[in-house]
Design a protein around this motif. Structure first.
Motif, PDB file in Angstrom:
ATOM      1  N   UNK A 107       0.857  -1.186   0.000  1.00  0.00           N
ATOM      2  CA  UNK A 107       0.000   0.000   0.000  1.00  0.00           C
ATOM      3  C   UNK A 107       0.892   1.235   0.000  1.00  0.00           C
ATOM      4  N   UNK A 108       0.681   2.129  -0.979  1.00  0.00           N
ATOM      5  CA  UNK A 108       1.399   3.407  -1.040  1.00  0.00           C
ATOM      6  C   UNK A 108       0.364   4.505  -1.244  1.00  0.00           C
ATOM      7  N   UNK A 109       0.214   5.351  -0.232  1.00  0.00           N
ATOM      8  CA  UNK A 109      -0.798   6.406  -0.265  1.00  0.00           C
ATOM      9  C   UNK A 109      -0.119   7.762  -0.400  1.00  0.00           C
ATOM     10  N   UNK A 110      -0.302   8.405  -1.554  1.00  0.00           N
ATOM     11  CA  UNK A 110       0.301   9.708  -1.837  1.00  0.00           C
ATOM     12  C   UNK A 110      -0.748  10.763  -2.143  1.00  0.00           C
ATOM     13  N   UNK A 111      -1.991  10.507  -1.787  1.00  0.00           N
ATOM     14  CA  UNK A 111      -3.040  11.448  -2.178  1.00  0.00           C
ATOM     15  C   UNK A 111      -2.932  12.757  -1.390  1.00  0.00           C
ATOM     16  N   UNK A 112      -3.444  13.816  -2.009  1.00  0.00           N
ATOM     17  CA  UNK A 112      -3.440  15.147  -1.401  1.00  0.00           C
ATOM     18  C   UNK A 112      -2.019  15.660  -1.170  1.00  0.00           C
ATOM     19  N   UNK A 113      -1.235  15.699  -2.258  1.00  0.00           N
ATOM     20  CA  UNK A 113       0.084  16.320  -2.246  1.00  0.00           C
ATOM     21  C   UNK A 113       0.168  17.266  -3.444  1.00  0.00           C
ATOM     22  N   UNK A 114       1.374  17.568  -3.898  1.00  0.00           N
ATOM     23  CA  UNK A 114       1.553  18.463  -5.043  1.00  0.00           C
ATOM     24  C   UNK A 114       2.434  17.811  -6.100  1.00  0.00           C
ATOM     25  N   UNK A 115       2.321  16.505  -6.226  1.00  0.00           N
ATOM     26  CA  UNK A 115       3.134  15.757  -7.185  1.00  0.00           C
ATOM     27  C   UNK A 115       2.777  16.125  -8.618  1.00  0.00           C
ATOM     28  N   UNK A 137      -1.078  16.875  -8.976  1.00  0.00           N
ATOM     29  CA  UNK A 137      -1.012  17.688 -10.197  1.00  0.00           C
ATOM     30  C   UNK A 137      -0.375  16.902 -11.340  1.00  0.00           C
ATOM     31  N   UNK A 138      -0.665  15.622 -11.382  1.00  0.00           N
ATOM     32  CA  UNK A 138      -0.078  14.741 -12.391  1.00  0.00           C
ATOM     33  C   UNK A 138      -0.680  15.007 -13.769  1.00  0.00           C
ATOM     34  N   UNK A 139       0.194  15.160 -14.756  1.00  0.00           N
ATOM     35  CA  UNK A 139      -0.247  15.349 -16.138  1.00  0.00           C
ATOM     36  C   UNK A 139      -0.076  14.072 -16.961  1.00  0.00           C
ATOM     37  N   UNK A 140       0.675  13.136 -16.425  1.00  0.00           N
ATOM     38  CA  UNK A 140       0.908  11.871 -17.140  1.00  0.00           C
ATOM     39  C   UNK A 140       1.132  10.752 -16.135  1.00  0.00           C
ATOM     40  N   UNK A 141       0.849   9.553 -16.584  1.00  0.00           N
ATOM     41  CA  UNK A 141       1.073   8.357 -15.778  1.00  0.00           C
ATOM     42  C   UNK A 141       2.190   7.560 -16.436  1.00  0.00           C
ATOM     43  N   UNK A 181     -12.469  13.527 -12.402  1.00  0.00           N
ATOM     44  CA  UNK A 181     -11.926  14.877 -12.220  1.00  0.00           C
ATOM     45  C   UNK A 181     -10.536  15.041 -12.830  1.00  0.00           C
ATOM     46  N   UNK A 182     -10.427  14.676 -14.108  1.00  0.00           N
ATOM     47  CA  UNK A 182      -9.221  14.924 -14.883  1.00  0.00           C
ATOM     48  C   UNK A 182      -9.613  15.641 -16.171  1.00  0.00           C
ATOM     49  N   UNK A 183      -8.729  15.624 -17.174  1.00  0.00           N
ATOM     50  CA  UNK A 183      -9.016  16.310 -18.438  1.00  0.00           C
ATOM     51  C   UNK A 183      -9.021  15.324 -19.604  1.00  0.00           C
TER      52      UNK A 183
END
Length: 572
Positions: A107-115, A137-141, A181-183
């Motif tokens: 489990x890796x939880x990184x939600x609610x940051x500014x990545x 703020x990810x623009x790509x995976x 909630x992406x584009x």
């Protein structure tokens, strides 16, 4: 001698620097993480992940370098690899490639940051099962994420994604994917290879169509496409055989989609541009219990709305409807009918404010006032007891209805009229029955929905276990019927407005198909936390009971909030 002093001085400063680094992450927290395999660093204002977190399983603990003896609980060499790392609600802008030093993470939880980017090294965490990346703020995976074969849950909502890697389909064990909630303007065709998916959230994007391969997702139970730019829904969506909940709110649909999905129970099509309800579209929605059509441009409701015999909630708020068909009153299970914001004529305003029951009673009265047409002589049958049975409903809707007769028993003639007709729905509500009619067993191979609400039942016959197709049952009891715990096919149990005081969550958990449980307005003094482990529940109604916890504010937030609260109260 002087050189030794200089060396001592250097070691001393190094010691201060170490203390400063560990000031962010208390040494006791790291020590506990070595034992438990879990480290929670959420909400600590971190701008980067400290190096000693990445090296937690590599470096020898500081206490091991000191001349101390170790008790059984302090054997640092027996430490557990870190499996759960929570870094949510910090100020991280990037993640180091050193994340590869924690290969045991599940489990890796990184939600609610500014990545704004992710390291390729994430692909080396092959044990990872949950990856939470929402509210960044990810623009790509990176394509490396798509190599995580054991990943079950990937949440990416509230980012800036415009496209997804074509290799997304390699995540073959994924059961939950949240891209809301992406584009996104399109989806990769490989999406159809995610055959283990059960929940797919595509809401709040810029999708104008769905890829053809989405129909290959035959295990998806919940599909949310709300707030996009969809103009039509392909009929092939009905090939999603497990689909139970479909959200299409806030799109550009002009017609109700024709979806003969075999188990579809909830369809949300509010805030579109639908002007007309076609009989063809309604006729295939044979399993629907909730239909939301609010905020459209619908002008009329077809008489054939009675096809929706399993409907319990119909929302027509804010349309252009002027008249209501009397056939609405023939919907045997309809409990909630919402009509506010329509220019209705011929119905008194005070009647509309009295609620669904009074309105349906009024519409039923209109049916009785209408003279029987000459060509309808074959659709109704008068029994020797002067009871009318609607043969048309039995033959076409597979509905056997004997409701509001104040009867203490159901005449044999009623059952005789439905013999060998493959009846799927039985409505004997609002009578004076004290037990389940024994002849119901005549339909044990076909009936899936039984309504015995508002009777005087004091027991529940074990014969009810013989109904192998039964998915919905509406009863009224003073206690939770023991026999219901044994009907593993049940999907809905409606026990509202009773005197039920206790439920057994351990036995309820075995009802793996149970999605709706209505225990509102009963005598429950407490809600067992273990009820939160009934993961199949999607609608849990508890309002109107005597318990103090969960608080009313939590109950008002809905089923998900209540279930999460209950799980948090389970003793560990």
């Amino acid at each position: 001698m002087s050189r030794l002093k200089r060396g001592d001085k250097g070691d001393s400063l190094a010691g201060f620097r170490t203390e400063k680094t560990e000031g962010t992450i208390p040494n006791g927290l790291l020590k506990a993480a070595r034992k438990s395999g879990q480290l929670n660093l959420s909400g600590r204002g971190l701008t980067e992940v400290p190096q000693n977190v990445y090296r937690l399983n590599i470096d020898t603990p500081e206490e091991a370098q000191q001349n101390v003896s170790f008790g059984e609980s302090d054997r640092w060499w027996e430490q557990t690899d870190l499996t759960k790392l929570l870094l949510s609600s910090n100020q991280l802008t990037k993640l180091s490639d050193d994340i590869r030093l924690l290969p045991g993470l599940t489990v890796l939880d990184l939600h609610d940051n500014q990545l704004n980017s992710l390291p390729c090294a994430l692909g080396e965490l092959q044990e990872l099962q949950q990856l939470r990346l929402s509210h960044n703020q990810l623009r790509a995976l990176p394509v490396e994420v798509c190599t995580l074969k054991n990943l079950h849950s990937l949440t990416l909502h509230q980012n800036l994604l415009e496209t997804l890697p074509e290799v997304l389909g390699q995540l073959e064990n994924l059961t939950e994917l949240d891209l809301s909630n992406n584009h996104l303007m399109g989806l990769p065709s490989s999406l159809g290879r995610l055959t283990c998916l059960q929940k797919l959230n595509l809401s709040h994007n810029k999708l104008s169509c769905l890829p053809d391969t989405v129909t290959q997702l035959t295990n998806v139970k919940l599909l949310d496409c709300s707030n996009n730019q969809l103009t039509e829904i392909p009929a092939s969506l009905s090939e999603m055989l497990a689909l139970e909940q479909l959200y299409l709110r806030h799109n550009k649909l002009c017609l109700l989609p024709k979806l003969p999905a075999p188990v579809l129970k909830e369809l949300y099509v509010g805030n579109n541009q639908i002007e007309q309800l076609e009989t063809e579209q309604l006729a295939v929605l044979t399993t629907l219990s909730l239909l939301e059509l609010r905020d459209n441009k619908i002008k009329t409701i077809p008489e054939q709305i009675s096809f929706l015999s399993t409907l319990t909630r119909l929302d027509l708020t804010n349309n252009d409807i002027t008249t209501l068909p009397a056939s609405l009153s023939l919907l045997p299970d309809l409990k909630v009918l919402l009509l506010e914001g329509n220019p209705l004529r011929g119905i008194r305003r005070d009647l509309l404010t009295k609620g669904t029951n009074e309105l349906l009673k009024y519409l039923r009265g209109r049916i009785k006032e209408e003279p029987e047409r000459p060509d309808e002589g074959h659709t109704a049958m008068t029994l020797p007891s002067q009871t009318r049975v609607n043969v048309h409903n039995i033959k076409t809707l597979k509905l056997l209805m004997y409701s509001e007769m104040q009867a203490g028993s159901i005449p044999d003639e009623v059952f005789d009229a439905a013999v060998d007709q493959g009846v799927t729905t039985v409505n004997f509500s609002k009578n004076q029955l004290t037990s389940i009619p024994p002849r119901l067993v005549d339909f044990q191979s076909s009936v899936s929905d039984i309504n015995l609400g508002f009777n005087r039942l004091i027991c529940c016959s074990p014969d009810i276990c013989k109904f192998l197709q039964l998915t919905h049952i509406d009863l009224r009891f003073k206690s939770f019927p023991e026999v219901l715990y044994q009907i593993v096919s049940l999907e809905s149990v409606l026990l509202g407005n009773n005197l039920v005081g206790v439920v057994d969550p351990c036995r309820l958990k075995k009802l793996v198909h149970l999605s709706t449980l209505d225990l509102s307005n009963n005598d429950l003094l407490n809600i067992p936390p273990e009820l939160g482990l009934c993961t199949s529940l999607r609608c849990l109604s508890l309002e109107g009971n005597l318990f103090r916890t969960p608080r009313a504010a939590i109950v008002a937030k809905g089923t998900d909030a209540v279930m999460e609260y209950l799980r948090s109260r389970i003793p560990t």
